[in-house]
Design an enzyme around this catalytic site. Structure first.
Site, PDB file in Angstrom:
ATOM      1  CE  LYS A 169      -1.796   3.142   1.971  1.00  0.00           C
ATOM      2  NZ  LYS A 169      -1.701   4.571   1.775  1.00  0.00           N
ATOM      3  CD  GLU A 242      12.967   0.751   9.694  1.00  0.00           C
ATOM      4  OE1 GLU A 242      13.151   1.967  10.528  1.00  0.00           O
ATOM      5  OE2 GLU A 242      13.413   0.049   9.628  1.00  0.00           O
ATOM      6  CB  CYS A 276      13.533   8.926   7.793  1.00  0.00           C
ATOM      7  SG  CYS A 276      14.455   7.834   6.852  1.00  0.00           S
ATOM      8  CD  GLU A 374      10.099  13.339  10.930  1.00  0.00           C
ATOM      9  OE1 GLU A 374      10.951  12.554  10.372  1.00  0.00           O
ATOM     10  OE2 GLU A 374       8.851  12.987  10.815  1.00  0.00           O
TER      11      GLU A 374
HETATM   12  P1  NAD Z   1       2.146   9.064   6.858  1.00  0.00           P
HETATM   13  O1  NAD Z   1       2.288   7.993   8.473  1.00  0.00           O
HETATM   14  O2  NAD Z   1       1.248   9.972   6.936  1.00  0.00           O
HETATM   15  O3  NAD Z   1       1.789   7.837   5.848  1.00  0.00           O
HETATM   16  C1  NAD Z   1       2.611   6.806   5.692  1.00  0.00           C
HETATM   17  C2  NAD Z   1       1.981   5.528   4.762  1.00  0.00           C
HETATM   18  O4  NAD Z   1       0.763   5.384   5.946  1.00  0.00           O
HETATM   19  C3  NAD Z   1       0.797   6.410   3.746  1.00  0.00           C
HETATM   20  O5  NAD Z   1       0.870   5.177   2.862  1.00  0.00           O
HETATM   21  C4  NAD Z   1      -0.318   6.411   4.481  1.00  0.00           C
HETATM   22  O6  NAD Z   1      -1.484   6.386   3.414  1.00  0.00           O
HETATM   23  C5  NAD Z   1      -0.611   5.284   5.393  1.00  0.00           C
HETATM   24  N1  NAD Z   1      -1.637   5.421   6.416  1.00  0.00           N
HETATM   25  C6  NAD Z   1      -2.026   6.407   6.947  1.00  0.00           C
HETATM   26  N2  NAD Z   1      -2.999   6.431   7.900  1.00  0.00           N
HETATM   27  C7  NAD Z   1      -2.813   4.889   8.005  1.00  0.00           C
HETATM   28  C8  NAD Z   1      -3.548   4.245   8.904  1.00  0.00           C
HETATM   29  N3  NAD Z   1      -4.251   4.513  10.059  1.00  0.00           N
HETATM   30  N4  NAD Z   1      -3.259   2.794   8.829  1.00  0.00           N
HETATM   31  C9  NAD Z   1      -2.662   2.168   7.953  1.00  0.00           C
HETATM   32  N5  NAD Z   1      -1.878   3.017   6.983  1.00  0.00           N
HETATM   33  C10 NAD Z   1      -2.183   4.389   7.246  1.00  0.00           C
HETATM   34  O7  NAD Z   1       3.685   9.179   6.827  1.00  0.00           O
HETATM   35  P2  NAD Z   1       4.296   9.968   5.373  1.00  0.00           P
HETATM   36  O8  NAD Z   1       3.797  11.788   5.545  1.00  0.00           O
HETATM   37  O9  NAD Z   1       3.805   9.457   4.149  1.00  0.00           O
HETATM   38  O10 NAD Z   1       5.785   9.956   5.492  1.00  0.00           O
HETATM   39  C11 NAD Z   1       6.657  10.991   6.262  1.00  0.00           C
HETATM   40  C12 NAD Z   1       6.898  10.104   7.447  1.00  0.00           C
HETATM   41  O11 NAD Z   1       7.422   8.978   7.320  1.00  0.00           O
HETATM   42  C13 NAD Z   1       8.064  11.045   8.448  1.00  0.00           C
HETATM   43  O12 NAD Z   1       7.775  11.286   9.568  1.00  0.00           O
HETATM   44  C14 NAD Z   1       9.464  10.499   8.171  1.00  0.00           C
HETATM   45  O13 NAD Z   1      10.234  10.486   9.252  1.00  0.00           O
HETATM   46  C15 NAD Z   1       8.623   8.943   8.139  1.00  0.00           C
HETATM   47  N6  NAD Z   1       9.841   7.943   7.316  1.00  0.00           N
HETATM   48  C16 NAD Z   1      10.587   7.160   8.126  1.00  0.00           C
HETATM   49  C17 NAD Z   1      11.459   6.293   7.391  1.00  0.00           C
HETATM   50  C18 NAD Z   1      12.121   5.432   8.479  1.00  0.00           C
HETATM   51  O14 NAD Z   1      12.759   4.646   7.600  1.00  0.00           O
HETATM   52  N7  NAD Z   1      12.380   5.579   9.721  1.00  0.00           N
HETATM   53  C19 NAD Z   1      11.629   6.485   6.073  1.00  0.00           C
HETATM   54  C20 NAD Z   1      10.972   7.286   5.413  1.00  0.00           C
HETATM   55  C21 NAD Z   1      10.126   8.157   6.014  1.00  0.00           C
END
Ligand code: NAD
Length: 524
Positions: A169, A242, A276, A374
């Site tokens: 997804k 992550e 990240c 962040e």
């Molecule tokens: P997000 O949490 O908004 O979304 C991530 C994914 O989760 C998307 O596909 C979204 O549609 C899905 N999602 C949203 N609500 C959900 C739910 N209730 N249940 C299941 N899935 C759901 O994050 P984002 O804005 O897409 O990404 C940015 C964040 O990701 C930042 O905080 C960044 O630090 C983090 N990030 C972490 C890493 C790592 O490896 N630690 C790598 C990249 C990004």
């Protein structure tokens, strides 16, 4: 009588963040569609596992060579949908995935081979143990937009080579890149039901967590990670999370300032600060503070901001208006509390809808959101320190622990500071790049999540371990079976002396005592 259900379809568009142009519209997959994708994956998974690791490796090699042939096409698409400069699409997306495929192909066979577990305890010597690594079954991968290709693809390759089926997804902001990954994997020979993409928003992701998947590998924000952990808890659904970071960097007084300032400017601003592992806090020794800050400001001013598809561009747009607003709020909060903006600090509307100028701040403190939350944008806040201990204390003052970096010309000192930093990864004299080392595990403690992706530890997340123990003396009754009584206790006391007493004499006496008792012990 037929009952008609009113199904509300949620629609969204994938946009080019540099221009606002609509690339394609999508309907979100419903919970029923997600469940049926998982059911198809489950039905197909056993055959995929039974195909054997060598055949799966051959398919991954085919994927790698297809991806290599089509690298420019894929990199252009990543730039178009995620906004990052084309050079970064090549280095941080394509190279990472090509190398992850190399790593999986080189290591999976040995990794999946039954692993002998020798026994040290003499009393267990008649047994032979092996550890088996078996696939979970169906793994749900939920990914963000900031590395729309390398994040889900590297996790997918580790899951597939170990014999799992995958339902991906992707972020609703970058579905086209995920569909390209699907097209490449299927063309390489991965069966259609073994890798499927379900397109949609958070509700679609939530439906995947609630489906019959065997594990979720999630990359995204802390808030979403927490919601997923709560949804997974009642059925102990295994998770890798992550999550976010607020990575610190420390510039020691003996660092090469020209190299360190170039590295820090890159670590703070690459992918417009939306990594990240981005440097989000910079601590500089007081004695070199002004020289370091001046170098960073001069280098930041020279950066070329624009559409990522222009090959000269070094900083592209941010992904979305929402992300810009977070950056604006953090900078405004810092300025209201006394921070100084040395460059940037504004939007660049003349370039397009989502551009923000790379920004350097000084006079910052840990009372400001820019140093604790962040930001995920192109902002580099710099703060002086007086002693190494103070720098380490400030770097460790965070709820996050994804990664950190330290700059010094003394490698031993860098390694010593690295050991004291609370982070999943510490880089000495570089930042971010450990993500591109396929052998290096990725992930961190506290609010940065649970578990690891990448490397051998990332592969371990894709398998269930099963310990199989087999006794070499099938006709001999074990000493510890029933027939308890004085004889049993004497035998065991003797054995414990024989195995663990410090004095040799006591050990020998214990051995003899237990042998005598064993002979007398009557067994049921
Ligand atoms: P997000 O949490 O908004 O979304 C991530 C994914 O989760 C998307 O596909 C979204 O549609 C899905 N999602 C949203 N609500 C959900 C739910 N209730 N249940 C299941 N899935 C759901 O994050 P984002 O804005 O897409 O990404 C940015 C964040 O990701 C930042 O905080 C960044 O630090 C983090 N990030 C972490 C890493 C790592 O490896 N630690 C790598 C990249 C990004």
């Amino acid at each position: 009588m037929l009952s008609v259900l009113a199904v509300e379809t949620r629609r969204f568009a994938s946009l080019n963040p540099a221009t606002g142009e609509v690339l394609r519209e999508f309907d979100c997959a419903s919970a029923e569609e997600v469940q049926s994708a998982v059911a198809r994956a489950r039905a197909a998974q056993l055959a995929w596992w039974k195909l054997g690791v060598q055949r799966r490796i051959r398919i991954l090699r085919q994927f790698q060579s297809l991806l290599h042939e089509r690298k420019s096409e894929v990199a252009r698409l990543v730039t178009e949908e995620a906004g990052k400069p084309y050079a970064e699409s090549l280095v941080a997306e394509l190279m990472v995935v090509l190398d992850a495929a190399r790593f999986c192909c080189e290591t999976a066979y040995a990794f999946l081979r039954p692993e002998p577990i020798p026994h040290g305890n003499l009393i267990m010597k008649a047994k032979s143990g092996i550890l088996l690594r078996e696939p979970y079954g169906v793994i749900g991968i939920i990914s963000p937009w900031n590395y729309p290709f390398s994040t889900p693809a590297s996790e997918t390759l580790a899951a597939l080579v170990t014999g799992n089926a995958v339902i991906l997804k992707p972020s609703e902001l970058t579905p086209l890149v995920a569909l390209k990954l699907e097209e490449l994997l299927h063309s390489a020979g991965v069966p259609r039901d073994i890798f499927q993409v379900v397109i949609g928003d958070g509700a679609t992701g939530s439906a995947l967590v609630d489906s019959a998947v065997d594990k979720i590998v999630f990359t995204g924000s802390v808030n979403t990670g927490r919601r997923i952990a709560q949804a997974a808890a009642p059925r102990f659904l295994p998770l890798v999370l992550e999550l976010g970071g607020k990575d610190p960097t420390i510039i020691l007084e003996d660092a090469d300032l020209d190299t360190a300032s170039s590295g820090v400017v890159w670590g703070a601003f690459m992918n417009a600060g939306q990594t990240c592992l981005s440097i989000e806090r910079c601590y500089v020794h007081r004695s070199v503070h002004d020289r370091f800050v001046n170098a960073c400001v001069a280098k930041t001013r020279r950066l070329r901001v624009g559409n990522g598809s222009n090959l000269e561009t070094e900083i592209g747009p941010m992904i979305h208006e929402r992300q810009l607003q977070i950056v604006e709020r953090h900078v405004a909060d810092a300025v209201a509390r006394g921070a100084k903006v040395l460059c940037g600090g504004t939007r660049l509307p003349e370039l397009g809808p989502n551009f923000y100028a790379p920004t350097v701040l000084t006079n910052v403190t840990h009372a400001m959101r820019i140093m604790t939350e962040e930001t995920f944008g192109p902002v580099l806040p710099i703060m002086p320190f007086a002693t190494e201990n103070e720098a380490i204390r400030m770097a460790n003052d965070s709820v996050y622990g994804l990664a950190a970096s330290v700059w010094t010309s003394n490698r031993a000192r860098g390694a010593a500071v690295a050991r004291r930093l609370r982070a999943g990864t510490v880089m000495v004299n570089d930042s971010i790049s450990a993500f591109a080392i396929s052998e290096a595990p990725h992930g961190g403690p506290m609010d940065s999540g649970i578990g690891r992706t990448h490397g051998r530890l990332g592969m371990e997340e894709m398998v269930r371990v099963k310990y199989v123990d087999s006794d070499r003396l099938p006709t001999v009754k074990r000493l510890w079976w029933y027939g308890y009584g004085a004889g049993f206790s004497t035998a065991m006391e003797g054995f414990l002396d024989f195995l663990f007493a410090r004095s040799l004499v006591t050990r020998l006496r214990g051995g003899l005592r237990s042998l005598g008792a064993v002979k007398r012990k009557s067994q049921v």
